[in-house]
Design an enzyme around this catalytic site. Structure first.
Site, PDB file in Angstrom:
ATOM      1  N   LYS A  36     -16.566 -12.468 -12.446  1.00  0.00           N
ATOM      2  CA  LYS A  36     -15.230 -12.360 -11.877  1.00  0.00           C
ATOM      3  C   LYS A  36     -14.547 -11.097 -12.394  1.00  0.00           C
ATOM      4  O   LYS A  36     -14.662 -10.755 -13.582  1.00  0.00           O
ATOM      5  CB  LYS A  36     -14.396 -13.585 -12.245  1.00  0.00           C
ATOM      6  N   ASP A  95     -16.776 -10.294  -8.189  1.00  0.00           N
ATOM      7  CA  ASP A  95     -15.970 -11.103  -7.275  1.00  0.00           C
ATOM      8  C   ASP A  95     -14.499 -10.972  -7.647  1.00  0.00           C
ATOM      9  O   ASP A  95     -14.101 -11.296  -8.767  1.00  0.00           O
ATOM     10  CB  ASP A  95     -16.421 -12.566  -7.385  1.00  0.00           C
ATOM     11  N   GLU A 108     -17.296  -9.096  -3.936  1.00  0.00           N
ATOM     12  CA  GLU A 108     -16.984 -10.256  -3.102  1.00  0.00           C
ATOM     13  C   GLU A 108     -15.478 -10.407  -2.944  1.00  0.00           C
ATOM     14  O   GLU A 108     -14.721 -10.228  -3.907  1.00  0.00           O
ATOM     15  CB  GLU A 108     -17.563 -11.518  -3.744  1.00  0.00           C
ATOM     16  N   GLU A 127     -16.153 -16.967   1.682  1.00  0.00           N
ATOM     17  CA  GLU A 127     -15.702 -18.188   1.012  1.00  0.00           C
ATOM     18  C   GLU A 127     -14.428 -18.737   1.648  1.00  0.00           C
ATOM     19  O   GLU A 127     -14.247 -19.947   1.760  1.00  0.00           O
ATOM     20  CB  GLU A 127     -15.471 -17.900  -0.473  1.00  0.00           C
ATOM     21  N   ASP A 134     -19.296 -21.090   3.463  1.00  0.00           N
ATOM     22  CA  ASP A 134     -18.778 -22.115   2.561  1.00  0.00           C
ATOM     23  C   ASP A 134     -18.841 -23.446   3.283  1.00  0.00           C
ATOM     24  O   ASP A 134     -18.221 -23.620   4.333  1.00  0.00           O
ATOM     25  CB  ASP A 134     -17.345 -21.796   2.138  1.00  0.00           C
ATOM     26  N   HIS A 194     -21.509 -19.451  -0.761  1.00  0.00           N
ATOM     27  CA  HIS A 194     -20.621 -19.759  -1.874  1.00  0.00           C
ATOM     28  C   HIS A 194     -20.846 -21.202  -2.296  1.00  0.00           C
ATOM     29  O   HIS A 194     -20.950 -22.098  -1.459  1.00  0.00           O
ATOM     30  CB  HIS A 194     -19.162 -19.578  -1.439  1.00  0.00           C
TER      31      HIS A 194
END
Length: 465
Positions: free
Chosen positions: A215, A269, A295, A324, A347, A374
Site C-alpha cells: 500500500k 496500491d 493499482e 476493485e 471484485d 481483488h
C-alpha cells in the site's frame, strides 16, 4: 423434484480489523472487514440452501443488509431450477425492480446487494449439482450481455469459448496439480511498522510467493523506505525457500512485470487517493522500487483519467490496474475500450455476482488484458479462486499472467476456507458440497454479528481482551 424458495435470512457480520492495523491504506484507515450475508432456503423433501455475501468495511452493512432483503424478497415463491436454467436472465430479473433500480441503476448499494443475492443463488446452483462452482459449465446463458454488445455479443462469447474447448481438460489437470498463482498483500499494509513489513515479507517469500503488493499514498518518503525494504528481501536469494533458485525474470509470464533477479514482482496500491496529475508525479517518484503496476491511482470511475496516467507512466515501465471499485461491467468495458488499464481487477463483491463477472472475464480476454482479481477482504479469497479457475480453464486459457490476490486473515470463519500450497499458489477447491465456498460457521455469526454478537456485546461492556 419441485422446490420453491420459501424464505431467507440476512446477517450483519463485522470483524474488528481496525483494532489490529489489518486493512489500513491511504484512503481507508479504519476498516472493520464486514460481510453483509444472506442465506436463501427452499422447501421440498431435499431442500436446497444457498449462502451469499458482499463486502463492506463496517457501517455500510446497515444499509446493504436492507437492500439485500428487498432484492431477496423478489425470489420468494420461485422455483430455483427455473432460475438455474438461465442465470443471465436471473441476473436481469433480480435487477429489474424499477423502484430499486432507480437508485442505481446497476451501481452503488443496490448493485452490491444484488451481488450478494446472485452469489447466494450461484452457491445454491452449485450445491444442487454437487459441484464446486468453478466446475459448472453453463457459461454463455449465465453471462450478462446487456449494454456490452458493442464490444462483446453472445456470438463472440460462444466463439471464444469454443476456441478454448479443446484444451480445457488439460488445463484443469495442470491447475489441480500445481495450484493457481497468487500474490500476497498481507505484508504491505500501511499500518505496519518497518520491522513487521520485513518479517512478513520474509515469511511470504519462504512460503513460496513471488508476487507482492504494498500500500502507498500517505507519505512518499515512507513509501520509498518501505518499498526498499520489500525489494531488499524479495530480490535476495538467501530468503528463498530451501532448494529454490527463484524464477527466471526473462520468462514469458514475467515479461513487463519489472521482475527482480529472483523473479519477484512488486505491485503498489494507492486506493484512489490521488488526482490524475498527483498520481503521475507520485508514481514516477516510486520508479526505483520497480513496481509492475499502480493499482487504483485515482477515482475508480475516471476512465479517461486512468488512460492519461497509463500513457504518462508507460515510459517508466509501470502499468495501471483497477477494478476493485469499478461498479459494473460497463465501466470495465470503457476501461478496456480506452486502453486505460494494463491489468483488470474484478471484485466478486462489487460486481453483482458471477454472471456479471463472466461478462468482464470475457471482455478482458477479448482485449488480451490479464485479470488479477481483488481479494483483500473477508470471504473474497474464497470467492475469487472459483472465478479465476473459470477464467483459466474456459475463457483466457492462461494463468501465469493472471495472478490472484491472497490476504492471510479471517479464513477460519468459513466452512470451506481457501488455502495456499508450499509454492505460494491456491489449492483448488474440490469438495462437491462447497458450492461457492462462502458458507460461514454458525459460531462466527454468533460471535461477530452486529450488534448482538458475543464479541460486540463484550466490547460494549469493555470486557474484550
Amino acid at each position: 423434484m419441485s422446490r420453491k424458495i420459501t424464505h431467507f435470512e440476512t446477517h450483519d457480520i463485522r470483524f474488528p480489523t481496525s483494532l489490529t492495523g489489518d486493512g489500513s491504506d491511504a484512503m481507508n484507515t479504519d476498516c472493520d472487514y464486514s460481510s453483509a450475508y444472506v442465506t436463501i432456503f427452499t422447501d421440498g423433501d431435499e431442500p436446497l440452501v444457498g449462502h451469499g455475501m458482499t463486502f463492506t468495511i463496517g457501517r455500510g452493512n446497515d444499509i446493504v443488509c436492507q437492500a439485500i432483503a428487498a432484492l431477496a424478497n423478489r425470489l420468494i415463491g420461485l422455483e430455483p431450477e427455473d432460475l438455474f436454467k438461465n442465470m443471465g436472465k436471473t441476473y436481469d430479473y433480480i435487477s429489474a425492480d424499477s423502484q430499486l433500480r432507480w437508485i442505481g441503476p446497476e451501481k452503488g448499494v443496490i448493485h452490491i446487494a444484488a451481488g450478494a443475492v446472485n452469489n447466494a443463488l450461484w452457491d445454491m446452483f452449485a450445491r444442487a449439482r454437487s459441484k464446486p462452482l468453478w466446475k459448472l459449465r453453463e457459461l454463455v446463458d449465465a453471462t450478462v450481455f446487456r449494454y456490452i454488445t458493442d464490444v462483446l455479443a453472445r456470438e463472440d462469447a460462444l466463439a471464444m469459448l469454443k476456441a478454448k474447448e479443446a484444451g480445457k481438460q488439460e488445463r484443469e489437470t495442470i491447475v489441480r496439480e500445481v495450484g493457481y498463482p497468487a500474490y500476497i498483500t498481507s505484508a504491505g499494509w500501511l499500518g505496519y511498522s518497518d520491522e513487521k513489513v520485513a518479517r512478513l515479507t520474509k515469511e511470504a517469500v519462504a512460503a513460496g510467493f513471488n508476487h507482492f503488493k504494498m500500500k502507498v499514498g500517505a507519505d512518499l518518503a515512507s513509501d520509498l523506505r518501505r518499498g526498499r525494504i520489500v525489494r531488499s528481501i524479495i530480490d535476495d536469494p538467501q530468503y528463498l525457500p530451501q532448494g529454490s533458485k527463484g524464477r527466471d525474470s526473462s520468462s514469458p509470464e514475467l515479461q513487463g512485470k519489472n521482475a527482480g533477479p529472483t523473479g519477484a514482482v512488486l505491485m503498489v496500491d494507492a486506493n484512489q487517493v490521488w488526482d490524475v496529475p498527483q498520481a503521475i508525479q507520485y508514481v514516477k517518484s516510486l520508479e526505483e522500487v520497480k513496481p509492475w503496476f499502480i493499482e487504483e491511482p485515482t477515482a475508480p470511475d475516471d476512465i479517461l483519467g486512468h488512460a492519461a496516467i497509463r500513457r504518462a507512466l508507460k515510459p517508466y515501465g509501470i502499468g495501471v490496474a483497477t477494478g476493485e471499485h469499478a461498479h459494473n461491467r460497463m465501466v470495465f468495458k470503457q476501461l478496456l475500450q480506452a486502453d486505460a488499464i494494463d491489468v483488470c481487477q474484478i471484485d466478486s463483491c462489487r460486481l453483482a455476482g458471477v454472471s456479471e463477472v463472466l461478462s468482464v472475464l470475457l471482455m478482458a480476454a477479448k482485449f488480451g488484458v490479464p485479470v488479477c482479481p481483488h481479494a483483500g477482504g473477508v470471504g473474497l479469497c474464497e470467492y475469487v479462486i472459483h472465478l479465476s479457475l473459470i477464467d483459466y480453464i474456459a475463457i483466457s486459457g492462461t494463468m501465469e499472467r493472471n495472478v490472484l490476490e491472497f490476504a492471510d486473515h479471517l479464513h477460519e470463519h468459513f466452512v470451506y476456507p481457501c488455502s495456499i500450497n508450499s509454492k505460494g499458489r491456491y489449492n483448488i477447491p474440490l469438495n462437491p458440497a462447497a458450492g461457492y465456498s462462502i458458507e460461514m460457521h454458525k459460531r462466527s455469526i454468533a460471535e461477530f454479528e452486529w450488534p448482538q454478537g458475543s464479541y460486540w456485546a463484550k466490547a460494549r461492556t469493555g470486557s474484550v481482551n
